[in-house]
Motif scaffolding. Structure first.
Motif, PDB file in Angstrom:
ATOM      1  N   PRO A   1       0.828  -1.215   0.000  1.00 44.45           N
ATOM      2  CA  PRO A   1       0.000   0.000   0.000  1.00 44.45           C
ATOM      3  C   PRO A   1       0.860   1.261   0.000  1.00 44.45           C
ATOM      4  O   PRO A   1       1.977   1.273   0.513  1.00 44.45           O
ATOM      5  CB  PRO A   1      -0.796  -0.104   1.311  1.00 44.45           C
ATOM      6  N   GLY A   2       0.310   2.316  -0.589  1.00 48.27           N
ATOM      7  CA  GLY A   2       0.966   3.618  -0.577  1.00 48.27           C
ATOM      8  C   GLY A   2       0.612   4.361   0.701  1.00 48.27           C
ATOM      9  O   GLY A   2       0.604   3.782   1.787  1.00 48.27           O
ATOM     10  N   VAL A   3       0.277   5.620   0.566  1.00 45.33           N
ATOM     11  CA  VAL A   3      -0.115   6.431   1.720  1.00 45.33           C
ATOM     12  C   VAL A   3      -1.631   6.393   1.863  1.00 45.33           C
ATOM     13  O   VAL A   3      -2.348   6.030   0.932  1.00 45.33           O
ATOM     14  CB  VAL A   3       0.392   7.889   1.577  1.00 45.33           C
ATOM     15  N   PRO A   4      -2.152   6.778   3.043  1.00 51.78           N
ATOM     16  CA  PRO A   4      -3.595   6.676   3.286  1.00 51.78           C
ATOM     17  C   PRO A   4      -4.477   7.425   2.282  1.00 51.78           C
ATOM     18  O   PRO A   4      -5.624   7.043   2.080  1.00 51.78           O
ATOM     19  CB  PRO A   4      -3.754   7.258   4.696  1.00 51.78           C
ATOM     20  N   THR A   5      -3.969   8.449   1.620  1.00 53.24           N
ATOM     21  CA  THR A   5      -4.803   9.179   0.664  1.00 53.24           C
ATOM     22  C   THR A   5      -4.878   8.502  -0.705  1.00 53.24           C
ATOM     23  O   THR A   5      -5.687   8.906  -1.542  1.00 53.24           O
ATOM     24  CB  THR A   5      -4.284  10.628   0.485  1.00 53.24           C
ATOM     25  N   ASP A   6      -4.052   7.482  -0.955  1.00 50.54           N
ATOM     26  CA  ASP A   6      -4.145   6.732  -2.207  1.00 50.54           C
ATOM     27  C   ASP A   6      -5.363   5.817  -2.149  1.00 50.54           C
ATOM     28  O   ASP A   6      -5.830   5.464  -1.052  1.00 50.54           O
ATOM     29  CB  ASP A   6      -2.883   5.878  -2.417  1.00 50.54           C
ATOM     30  N   PRO A   7      -5.907   5.420  -3.298  1.00 51.01           N
ATOM     31  CA  PRO A   7      -7.024   4.460  -3.274  1.00 51.01           C
ATOM     32  C   PRO A   7      -6.648   3.224  -2.462  1.00 51.01           C
ATOM     33  O   PRO A   7      -5.539   2.706  -2.574  1.00 51.01           O
ATOM     34  CB  PRO A   7      -7.224   4.122  -4.753  1.00 51.01           C
ATOM     35  N   SER A   8      -7.574   2.751  -1.645  1.00 49.41           N
ATOM     36  CA  SER A   8      -7.261   1.682  -0.682  1.00 49.41           C
ATOM     37  C   SER A   8      -6.828   0.380  -1.351  1.00 49.41           C
ATOM     38  O   SER A   8      -6.079  -0.393  -0.761  1.00 49.41           O
ATOM     39  CB  SER A   8      -8.446   1.424   0.235  1.00 49.41           C
ATOM     40  N   SER A   9      -7.274   0.120  -2.558  1.00 46.84           N
ATOM     41  CA  SER A   9      -6.909  -1.133  -3.219  1.00 46.84           C
ATOM     42  C   SER A   9      -5.614  -1.012  -4.021  1.00 46.84           C
ATOM     43  O   SER A   9      -5.135  -2.002  -4.563  1.00 46.84           O
ATOM     44  CB  SER A   9      -8.038  -1.576  -4.144  1.00 46.84           C
ATOM     45  N   MET A  10      -5.016   0.183  -4.082  1.00 50.19           N
ATOM     46  CA  MET A  10      -3.831   0.396  -4.910  1.00 50.19           C
ATOM     47  C   MET A  10      -2.562  -0.047  -4.186  1.00 50.19           C
ATOM     48  O   MET A  10      -2.307   0.360  -3.062  1.00 50.19           O
ATOM     49  CB  MET A  10      -3.715   1.866  -5.296  1.00 50.19           C
TER      50      MET A  10
END
Length: 120
Positions: A74-83
């Motif tokens: 996962p990226g950061v919390p503001t990225d889409p949750s499935s990305m």
């Protein structure tokens, strides 16, 4: 044929890497990995970290040449949750770079997903 993985850096940082050398961005020491992206997601960190910057380049990487391990996380919390983003757990070997392309923002200072990338 597939899309390359991408690493975004400044042209100055890339210019310091000698042929056959390694790129060791600060994230490798701080987080233990080098941030990579797919062509569809690279604009997200570009806009978050570098909005308006005009000195960025995209290192286009052949996934078959990348060593050591790439983990999709996962990226950061503001990225889409499935990305999930690819993270390289070691230095980026310059031999995995198949192209270096300028990455410039639009007139409004924001970045779009890149087009016309080489295929691997």
């Amino acid at each position: 044929m597939a899309d390359p993985l991408l690493h975004m850096t400044t042209s100055a940082a890339w210019a310091e890497v000698v042929p056959g050398g390694e790129l060791r961005p600060g994230s490798l020491a701080e987080q233990g990995f080098v941030h990579l992206s797919t062509p569809e997601q690279v604009h997200l960190p570009a806009n978050r970290l570098y909005a308006g910057s005009t000195d960025l380049v995209l290192l286009c990487l052949d996934p078959a040449r990348i060593e050591p391990e790439v983990r999709w996380e996962p990226g950061v919390p503001t990225d889409p949750s499935s990305m999930l983003f690819p993270h390289l757990y070691g230095p980026l070997d310059s031999d995995s770079v198949i192209a270096v392309l300028p990455y410039r923002p639009g007139a409004d200072g924001t970045f779009a997903p890149p087009t016309d990338l080489p295929k691997v």
